[in-house]
Design a protein around this motif. Structure first.
Motif, PDB file in Angstrom:
ATOM      1  N   ALA A 140      -2.860   6.876 -14.757  1.00  0.00           N
ATOM      2  CA  ALA A 140      -3.695   5.699 -14.513  1.00  0.00           C
ATOM      3  C   ALA A 140      -2.835   4.481 -14.197  1.00  0.00           C
ATOM      4  CB  ALA A 140      -4.571   5.403 -15.727  1.00  0.00           C
ATOM      5  N   ALA A 141      -3.284   3.718 -13.223  1.00  0.00           N
ATOM      6  CA  ALA A 141      -2.713   2.385 -13.021  1.00  0.00           C
ATOM      7  C   ALA A 141      -3.374   1.487 -14.060  1.00  0.00           C
ATOM      8  CB  ALA A 141      -3.005   1.891 -11.614  1.00  0.00           C
ATOM      9  N   VAL A 142      -2.635   0.537 -14.584  1.00  0.00           N
ATOM     10  CA  VAL A 142      -3.191  -0.376 -15.581  1.00  0.00           C
ATOM     11  C   VAL A 142      -3.149  -1.788 -15.016  1.00  0.00           C
ATOM     12  CG1 VAL A 142      -2.941  -1.339 -17.895  1.00  0.00           C
ATOM     13  CG2 VAL A 142      -2.520   1.105 -17.509  1.00  0.00           C
ATOM     14  N   SER A 144       0.816  -1.210   0.000  1.00  0.00           N
ATOM     15  CA  SER A 144       0.000   0.000   0.000  1.00  0.00           C
ATOM     16  C   SER A 144       0.850   1.261   0.000  1.00  0.00           C
ATOM     17  CB  SER A 144      -0.978   0.004   1.170  1.00  0.00           C
ATOM     18  OG  SER A 144      -0.275  -0.051   2.385  1.00  0.00           O
ATOM     19  N   ALA A 145       1.971   1.282   0.683  1.00  0.00           N
ATOM     20  CA  ALA A 145       2.832   2.462   0.685  1.00  0.00           C
ATOM     21  C   ALA A 145       3.368   2.714  -0.728  1.00  0.00           C
ATOM     22  CB  ALA A 145       3.977   2.279   1.663  1.00  0.00           C
ATOM     23  N   GLU A 146       3.693   1.630  -1.434  1.00  0.00           N
ATOM     24  CA  GLU A 146       4.224   1.744  -2.782  1.00  0.00           C
ATOM     25  C   GLU A 146       3.166   2.261  -3.744  1.00  0.00           C
ATOM     26  OE1 GLU A 146       5.353  -1.679  -5.808  1.00  0.00           O
ATOM     27  OE2 GLU A 146       6.688  -1.645  -4.082  1.00  0.00           O
ATOM     28  N   THR A 147       1.942   1.750  -3.673  1.00  0.00           N
ATOM     29  CA  THR A 147       0.909   2.148  -4.617  1.00  0.00           C
ATOM     30  C   THR A 147       0.408   3.554  -4.344  1.00  0.00           C
ATOM     31  OG1 THR A 147      -0.759   1.059  -3.299  1.00  0.00           O
ATOM     32  CG2 THR A 147       0.106  -0.163  -5.159  1.00  0.00           C
ATOM     33  N   ASN A 148       0.441   4.008  -3.104  1.00  0.00           N
ATOM     34  CA  ASN A 148       0.011   5.363  -2.817  1.00  0.00           C
ATOM     35  C   ASN A 148       1.022   6.382  -3.308  1.00  0.00           C
ATOM     36  OD1 ASN A 148      -2.364   4.577  -1.646  1.00  0.00           O
ATOM     37  ND2 ASN A 148      -1.533   4.494   0.413  1.00  0.00           N
ATOM     38  N   ALA A 149       2.300   6.028  -3.354  1.00  0.00           N
ATOM     39  CA  ALA A 149       3.341   6.952  -3.760  1.00  0.00           C
ATOM     40  C   ALA A 149       3.238   7.280  -5.248  1.00  0.00           C
ATOM     41  CB  ALA A 149       4.707   6.367  -3.437  1.00  0.00           C
ATOM     42  N   ALA A 150       2.974   6.304  -6.085  1.00  0.00           N
ATOM     43  CA  ALA A 150       2.893   6.514  -7.528  1.00  0.00           C
ATOM     44  C   ALA A 150       2.203   5.316  -8.161  1.00  0.00           C
ATOM     45  CB  ALA A 150       4.287   6.677  -8.110  1.00  0.00           C
ATOM     46  N   THR A 151       1.618   5.572  -9.316  1.00  0.00           N
ATOM     47  CA  THR A 151       0.991   4.456 -10.018  1.00  0.00           C
ATOM     48  C   THR A 151       2.075   3.564 -10.593  1.00  0.00           C
ATOM     49  OG1 THR A 151       0.850   5.749 -12.044  1.00  0.00           O
ATOM     50  CG2 THR A 151      -1.074   5.776 -10.601  1.00  0.00           C
ATOM     51  N   PRO A 152       1.791   2.269 -10.739  1.00  0.00           N
ATOM     52  CA  PRO A 152       2.787   1.354 -11.311  1.00  0.00           C
ATOM     53  C   PRO A 152       3.140   1.786 -12.735  1.00  0.00           C
ATOM     54  CG  PRO A 152       0.936   0.147 -10.361  1.00  0.00           C
ATOM     55  CD  PRO A 152       0.565   1.598 -10.348  1.00  0.00           C
ATOM     56  N   PRO A 153       4.422   1.768 -13.112  1.00  0.00           N
ATOM     57  CA  PRO A 153       4.839   2.209 -14.444  1.00  0.00           C
ATOM     58  C   PRO A 153       4.597   1.175 -15.549  1.00  0.00           C
ATOM     59  CG  PRO A 153       6.739   1.518 -13.179  1.00  0.00           C
ATOM     60  CD  PRO A 153       5.552   1.427 -12.257  1.00  0.00           C
ATOM     61  N   GLU A 154       4.115   0.004 -15.169  1.00  0.00           N
ATOM     62  CA  GLU A 154       3.804  -1.027 -16.169  1.00  0.00           C
ATOM     63  C   GLU A 154       2.528  -1.739 -15.742  1.00  0.00           C
ATOM     64  OE1 GLU A 154       6.727  -4.530 -14.533  1.00  0.00           O
ATOM     65  OE2 GLU A 154       7.523  -3.044 -15.918  1.00  0.00           O
ATOM     66  N   PRO A 155       1.864  -2.416 -16.682  1.00  0.00           N
ATOM     67  CA  PRO A 155       0.631  -3.127 -16.330  1.00  0.00           C
ATOM     68  C   PRO A 155       0.870  -4.159 -15.227  1.00  0.00           C
ATOM     69  CG  PRO A 155       0.858  -2.986 -18.709  1.00  0.00           C
ATOM     70  CD  PRO A 155       2.163  -2.511 -18.115  1.00  0.00           C
ATOM     71  N   THR A 161      -7.854  -4.324  -4.656  1.00  0.00           N
ATOM     72  CA  THR A 161      -6.708  -3.654  -4.048  1.00  0.00           C
ATOM     73  C   THR A 161      -6.166  -2.558  -4.964  1.00  0.00           C
ATOM     74  OG1 THR A 161      -6.112  -5.629  -2.801  1.00  0.00           O
ATOM     75  CG2 THR A 161      -4.381  -3.993  -3.114  1.00  0.00           C
ATOM     76  N   ILE A 162      -6.045  -2.846  -6.241  1.00  0.00           N
ATOM     77  CA  ILE A 162      -5.529  -1.852  -7.195  1.00  0.00           C
ATOM     78  C   ILE A 162      -6.505  -0.690  -7.334  1.00  0.00           C
ATOM     79  CG2 ILE A 162      -4.983  -1.443  -9.629  1.00  0.00           C
ATOM     80  CD1 ILE A 162      -3.823  -4.272  -9.680  1.00  0.00           C
ATOM     81  N   VAL A 163      -7.793  -0.997  -7.433  1.00  0.00           N
ATOM     82  CA  VAL A 163      -8.798   0.055  -7.593  1.00  0.00           C
ATOM     83  C   VAL A 163      -8.838   0.952  -6.353  1.00  0.00           C
ATOM     84  CG1 VAL A 163     -11.287   0.471  -7.805  1.00  0.00           C
ATOM     85  CG2 VAL A 163     -10.165  -1.191  -9.303  1.00  0.00           C
ATOM     86  N   GLU A 164      -8.723   0.361  -5.176  1.00  0.00           N
ATOM     87  CA  GLU A 164      -8.732   1.150  -3.943  1.00  0.00           C
ATOM     88  C   GLU A 164      -7.473   2.001  -3.789  1.00  0.00           C
ATOM     89  OE1 GLU A 164      -9.332  -1.629  -0.749  1.00  0.00           O
ATOM     90  OE2 GLU A 164     -11.280  -2.247  -1.554  1.00  0.00           O
ATOM     91  N   ALA A 165      -6.332   1.504  -4.281  1.00  0.00           N
ATOM     92  CA  ALA A 165      -5.055   2.183  -4.066  1.00  0.00           C
ATOM     93  C   ALA A 165      -4.762   3.288  -5.085  1.00  0.00           C
ATOM     94  CB  ALA A 165      -3.922   1.168  -4.081  1.00  0.00           C
ATOM     95  N   ASN A 166      -5.529   3.360  -6.175  1.00  0.00           N
ATOM     96  CA  ASN A 166      -5.253   4.319  -7.244  1.00  0.00           C
ATOM     97  C   ASN A 166      -6.511   5.085  -7.623  1.00  0.00           C
ATOM     98  OD1 ASN A 166      -2.338   3.552  -8.232  1.00  0.00           O
ATOM     99  ND2 ASN A 166      -3.416   1.623  -7.888  1.00  0.00           N
ATOM    100  N   ASP A 167      -6.349   6.358  -7.928  1.00  0.00           N
ATOM    101  CA  ASP A 167      -7.496   7.189  -8.308  1.00  0.00           C
ATOM    102  C   ASP A 167      -8.093   6.763  -9.642  1.00  0.00           C
ATOM    103  OD1 ASP A 167      -7.185   8.714  -6.008  1.00  0.00           O
ATOM    104  OD2 ASP A 167      -5.932  10.222  -7.008  1.00  0.00           O
TER     105      ASP A 167
END
Length: 118
Positions: free
Chosen positions: A63-65, A5-16, A27-33
């Motif tokens: 966007a996180a993918v 969660s600390a990692e996903t809140n800091a920035a969206t993942p740079p790859e799918p 988890t992904i939907v909750e952690a990313n706008d």
């Protein structure tokens, strides 16, 4: 998939991020706008055509993918009403706000993301 969660809140993942089941997707939907979910199948030619576009959007947008293999996650695909692949669903603030079916241009998908990124 492991989501820190600390990692996903800091920035969206740079790859799918490959999703395995509802809890991973939640988890992904909750952690990313903004989350673009690519429902795909390995045997699907149009899905393979869309792959570079999805990778670019993961790297270049806020966007996180998430990628969901519909063969391995049939219940999850059914729960989201996926009847054909590729199907792309866009989530904003935890809610699904868009769905498109078939190969889409990078510009069209970028526009959908930008529309909900404010």
């Amino acid at each position: 998939m492991t989501v820190d969660s600390a990692e996903t809140n800091a920035a969206t993942p740079p790859e799918p991020v490959h999703v395995d089941g509802r809890s991973d997707l939640d988890t992904i939907v909750e952690a990313n706008d903004i989350v673009l979910v690519d429902f795909y199948a390995d045997w699907c030619g149009p899905c393979r055509m869309l792959e570079p576009v999805v990778e670019t959007l993961a790297a270049d947008t806020e966007a996180a993918v998430a990628k969901v293999d519909v063969d391995a996650n049939q219940r999850l695909a059914d729960a989201h009403g996926v009847r054909g692949v590729p199907t792309l669903a866009l989530f904003a603030d935890g809610e699904q706000v868009e769905e498109v079916v078939g190969v889409q241009s990078e510009d069209r998908l970028r526009s959908l993301i930008d529309r909900h990124a404010e």
